[in-house]
Design a protein around this motif. Structure first.
Motif, short mmCIF file in Angstrom:
data_model
loop_
_atom_site.label_atom_id
_atom_site.label_comp_id
_atom_site.label_asym_id
_atom_site.label_seq_id
_atom_site.Cartn_x
_atom_site.Cartn_y
_atom_site.Cartn_z
N ALA A 110 0.82 -1.21 0.00
CA ALA A 110 0.00 0.00 0.00
C ALA A 110 0.86 1.27 0.00
O ALA A 110 0.53 2.26 -0.66
N TYR A 115 -0.72 4.87 -1.22
CA TYR A 115 -1.93 5.01 -0.40
C TYR A 115 -1.63 5.52 1.00
O TYR A 115 -2.51 6.08 1.66
N HIS A 125 -6.01 8.01 8.84
CA HIS A 125 -6.78 7.00 8.14
C HIS A 125 -7.93 6.44 8.97
O HIS A 125 -8.94 5.98 8.43
N ALA A 192 -7.50 3.49 3.15
CA ALA A 192 -6.61 4.15 2.19
C ALA A 192 -6.83 3.66 0.76
O ALA A 192 -6.78 4.45 -0.19
N SER A 193 -7.09 2.36 0.60
CA SER A 193 -7.25 1.79 -0.75
C SER A 193 -8.68 1.84 -1.25
O SER A 193 -8.95 1.52 -2.40
N TYR A 200 -8.21 -6.37 -1.29
CA TYR A 200 -6.90 -5.82 -1.64
C TYR A 200 -5.81 -6.87 -1.46
O TYR A 200 -4.92 -7.03 -2.31
#
Length: 353
Positions: A110, A115, A125, A192-193, A200
């Protein structure tokens, strides 16, 4: 006569195309099994000058210690693959905290994709108020602190990671304590993603190295379950510092940091990886500093993923070895390292040295 020789050659060629071919080991170059097939090349122990007379003693020990799956890879090839106590190559089992290292890898991926940054405050986050500590103290906690177990949060309150159970003990970075708060890293990755952590993970790691398995939520933990070969695949990726057969899955520089001492308090801890051969170590649920190497009978350059009830991935770069053990607790239930580690390595050394 000529037809007979041709027939013999045809049979030999056919035998060599079996899924799990056995070949003598003649190179230190790493072998990687195919992504979309269960085939895996094998190496004969005798070709490595291992003492095969000690193998049965090792197998008996493993079986007596409640082992289910056991694999040794040398240069990426299968040398030993044994199953005990009703387990098989298709059976799945939990990684427990050995799966923390999967989360380590995902943070590296990530970060490499932009990210997040290891120096990010976790609250960027997770939002403020993800703990019950003051905002000033909460904002001290970074992603790096969660990776290195130095959040400063109280580790004596159980696995619950709800805000009311995450209480202040010391400033982030000043105290090492084995804490379930690391699971917040999975929430950070998901936020974040902008996708689920499992999705993910599957796309960026699992499917790219041919692993099977899934994350299953048990209480306050998301625990990975897979067959033993999948655990060995991740061990092989880790042996090659995040590179799978020429494809860099996890940034190499990040991975090297992950398997190096991450802070000054516990020399034997990286980013959720345990490190051998250091001058001291701490263990879960205690603030005592123990002197010497984490696992005395194991190689000094070894790094390892250690899970509750003796789920193990041992990685030894100097010998191109990956060793995996899955099963019930060998003796008393422990969260990470146990006396079993040292005893097992004594048995392994009788075979490989």
């Amino acid at each position: 006569m000529r037809l007979f020789i041709i027939a013999i050659l045809f049979v030999l060629q056919s035998c060599s195309s079996n899924d799990d071919t056995i070949k003598e080991d003649s190179t230190n170059k790493l072998y990687f099994p195919p992504i979309n097939a269960d085939s895996w090349e094998k190496t004969i122990p005798s070709s490595l000058n291992w003492d095969e007379t000690k193998l049965q003693e090792l197998y008996t020990y493993l079986e007596d210690k409640n082992t289910k799956g056991f694999i040794i890879l040398k240069n990426g090839k299968l040398v030993i693959e044994k199953y005990f106590n009703g387990h098989s190559n298709n059976s799945i089992w939990y990684w427990a905290s050995a799966g923390k290292t999967l989360t380590t890898a995902m943070i590296g991926i990530a970060e490499n994709e932009g990210y997040l940054n290891l120096n990010d405050k976790a609250s960027i986050h997770l939002g403020t108020g993800w703990t019950s500590v003051s905002l000033a103290k909460e904002n001290l906690i970074t992603i790096s602190h969660l990776l290195s177990m130095t959040s400063g949060l109280n580790d004596t309150l159980g696995d619950d990671v709800s805000p009311e159970n995450l209480k202040y003990v010391s400033d982030a970075g000043t105290r090492w304590a084995y804490h379930n708060v690391y699971v917040k890293l999975q929430d950070i990755i998901a936020t974040a993603s902008k996708q689920t952590y499992a999705a993910y993970f599957n796309t960026k790691l699992r499917d790219r190295i041919g692993m099977t398995g899934n994350w299953i939520t048990l209480g306050n933990n998301s625990v990975y379950w897979s067959n033993t070969r999948s655990m060995a695949r991740f061990g092989l990726l880790s042996l090659n510092y995040g590179n799978w057969d020429g494809s860099q899955i996890v940034n190499k520089n990040y991975f090297q940091k992950a398997v190096s001492t991450s802070q000054t308090i516990n020399q034997s801890y990286g980013y959720l990886w345990w490190l051998n051969g250091k001058s001291n170590y701490h263990l879960p649920q205690t603030q005592i500093e123990f002197q010497g190497s984490l696992i005395e009978s194991a190689p000094d350059d070894m790094y390892c993923a250690l899970g509750k009830n003796d789920q193990k991935i041992y990685v030894v770069p100097s010998q191109n070895l990956v060793i995996v053990r899955m099963g019930e607790s060998a003796e008393n239930a422990e969260l990470a390292s146990s006396s079993f580690d040292n005893e097992l390595w004594v048995k392994i050394n009788l075979v490989i040295n």
